[in-house]
Design a protein around this motif. Structure first.
Motif, mmCIF file in Angstrom:
data_model
loop_
_atom_site.group_PDB
_atom_site.id
_atom_site.type_symbol
_atom_site.label_atom_id
_atom_site.label_comp_id
_atom_site.label_asym_id
_atom_site.label_seq_id
_atom_site.Cartn_x
_atom_site.Cartn_y
_atom_site.Cartn_z
ATOM 1 N N ALA A 198 0.830 -1.207 0.000
ATOM 2 C CA ALA A 198 0.000 0.000 0.000
ATOM 3 C C ALA A 198 0.860 1.250 0.000
ATOM 4 N N GLY A 199 0.271 2.343 -0.516
ATOM 5 C CA GLY A 199 0.976 3.623 -0.508
ATOM 6 C C GLY A 199 1.591 3.942 -1.851
ATOM 7 N N ASP A 200 2.849 4.363 -1.813
ATOM 8 C CA ASP A 200 3.527 4.791 -3.039
ATOM 9 C C ASP A 200 3.624 3.672 -4.065
ATOM 10 N N GLY A 201 3.776 2.425 -3.587
ATOM 11 C CA GLY A 201 3.879 1.299 -4.514
ATOM 12 C C GLY A 201 2.633 1.145 -5.359
ATOM 13 N N THR A 202 1.472 1.317 -4.732
ATOM 14 C CA THR A 202 0.219 1.220 -5.472
ATOM 15 C C THR A 202 0.097 2.354 -6.485
ATOM 16 N N ASP A 203 0.442 3.574 -6.066
ATOM 17 C CA ASP A 203 0.383 4.712 -6.995
ATOM 18 C C ASP A 203 1.304 4.492 -8.187
ATOM 19 N N ALA A 204 2.486 3.908 -7.938
ATOM 20 C CA ALA A 204 3.447 3.686 -9.019
ATOM 21 C C ALA A 204 2.890 2.709 -10.050
#
Length: 461
Positions: free
Chosen positions: A64-70
């Motif tokens: 979750a977090g930046d990884g999902t946005d990426a």
């Protein structure tokens, strides 16, 4: 979990394209489990998108977090209008709402899908909590329902509500999980301390409990963990594990969100704080040395039967607080979440599955206007019957110096709800004295302020 969820879909007859940033992991999945269904190995996101029929249904399970946005940023340029991206990770519901709105502007449908059940559940059938638009669920839901756990031929999956509703409910689910595990741990601690029981005997007790009203996944695996012997030392496994519990954030999110909503989830809050306390080993050591006093066990009498009754009552309160939070969150965000649906889809597949959830679903459905699960006739009677045992358990914990923060918080919460008058009147008086924050009166409408530094007369605020 992502690998096992892909296998679950394939086992259920769906053609599944799989991709991982580390290609060798996707290759290993296809090589090892390719005979379980129709897999297509996608070595790039372009290959993944190209392998899917439209409207494409892409399930993302990453950190979750930046990884999902990426991942979303990489996927979006490759997708067409009407395609669906389903985030099955433990995303914060506010992030899900943001992503839903951003992708909607590009014509791409987004679903925040809560999934509970761990690695085994992901493979054999988890509880699934999707949050998305109705038209998106019409395309995605049939796949999720088939892959989910089933109870009496009913899928443990239903449309929770729009945008972030699914991840909000999954967050609260995890908060209840925190409380449930801490209650079990406190029960074990009281058995080990005041009752002087060994782990194997405690394991037998939990195994027996799992055959009755306390039947649940967490009670079941508690017996397994406590019965396990460390292969290297021959000691009980629980005695060689460091007593510092970790957390991934969903419990903290639940407490923070509950504060924003003004909903008391005291059991979840104390369970979250208990993990923080357990990990604060340096401070614990310093205080333990400074406050090295002998405890007087007098009055610390408690029975196994008391612990069983108290654990049941406290579990009910944990679910009640979680459902209260869901109601308030649903109202705040205009989601129209049905709490009875949650109790039904949590009956199997998820970590907090328990026998009592069937009764909770019935009680909430029969009394939809009840302001709390504790106000329904069924659970009011059940908790009232067990309240004396809960009080004895907390008293024994206090007398023996055994920390029982969640049992204590649950009892205080119930007592607060039952009290005809709380000391908040004094708090309001103090707030008005030092900050002119005003107060209400029991005998007339309006807001008032006392001129404390003058003649102490009362004026309308």
């Amino acid at each position: 979990m992502g690998r096992n969820l892909a296998r679950n879909f394939a086992r259920n007859g769906f053609r599944v394209a799989v991709h991982n940033r580390t290609t060798s992991k996707a290759e290993a999945l296809v090589e090892e489990f390719g005979d379980e269904g129709d897999f297509t190995l996608a070595r790039s996101l372009e290959d993944l998108v190209g392998a899917l029929e439209r409207p494409r249904r892409i399930v993302v399970m990453v950190k979750a977090g930046d990884g999902t946005d990426a991942v979303i940023d990489e996927l979006t340029p490759l997708l067409d209008e009407g395609d669906i991206v389903a985030d099955a990770g433990n995303a914060h519901f506010a992030d899900t709402r943001r992503r839903h709105a951003a992708l909607a502007e590009k014509g791409i449908r987004y679903a925040g899908v809560g999934v509970s059940g761990g690695e085994v559940g992901a493979l054999e059938g988890p509880s699934i909590m999707p949050g998305c638009d109705a038209d998106t669920y019409a395309e995605l839901g049939p796949f999720l329902e088939v892959a989910s756990a089933h109870v009496d031929d009913e899928p443990c999956c239903t449309l929770i509500g729009p945008d972030g509703a699914g991840h909000f409910v999954k967050m609260v689910h995890n908060g209840i999980e925190y409380s449930d595990m801490q209650l079990i741990a406190e029960t074990y601690d009281l058995m080990r301390g005041p009752l002087g029981m060994e782990p194997t005997a405690i394991a037998d007790t939990f195994r027996e409990w799992n055959g009755g009203e306390l039947e649940s996944y967490l009670v079941e695996i508690t017996a397994e963990v406590l019965a396990h012997t460390d292969g290297e030392t021959g000691r009980p496994f629980v005695d060689v594990v460091r007593d510092a519990a970790e957390q991934k954030g969903t419990g903290r999110w639940t407490v923070q969100t509950a504060l924003d909503l003004g909903v008391p989830v005291t059991g979840i809050a104390e369970a979250t704080m208990a993990r923080s306390t357990s990990g604060d080993t340096e401070r614990r050591a310093a205080v333990r040395e400074a406050l090295a006093v002998a405890e007087d066990p007098a009055g610390a009498e408690v029975s196994v039967e008391d612990l069983a009754a108290a654990l049941y009552a406290a579990k009910v309160v944990s679910y009640a607080q979680g459902l209260d939070m869901v109601r308030n969150g649903s109202t705040e965000n205009d989601w129209d979440v049905d709490p009875a649906d949650l109790a039904r889809i949590w009956r199997d597949g998820c970590i907090i599955r328990a026998r009592l959830l069937g009764d909770i679903a019935d009680a909430v459905e029969e009394h939809p206007d009840a302001p709390s699960l504790l106000a329904t006739p069924t659970f009011a009677a059940l908790v009232a019957d067990r309240l004396p045992a809960l009080r004895r358990v907390v008293a024994a914990a206090v007398a023996s110096g055994t920390p029982a923060p969640v049992f204590s918080a649950v009892l205080a919460y119930v007592d607060a709800l039952r009290a005809e008058r709380l000391p908040a009147a004094l708090v309001q008086g103090l707030r008005d004295y030092f900050g002119a924050h005003t107060y209400g009166r029991v005998d007339k409408d309006g807001s008032f302020h006392t001129l404390w530094s003058q003649d102490r007369s009362e004026v309308d605020a």
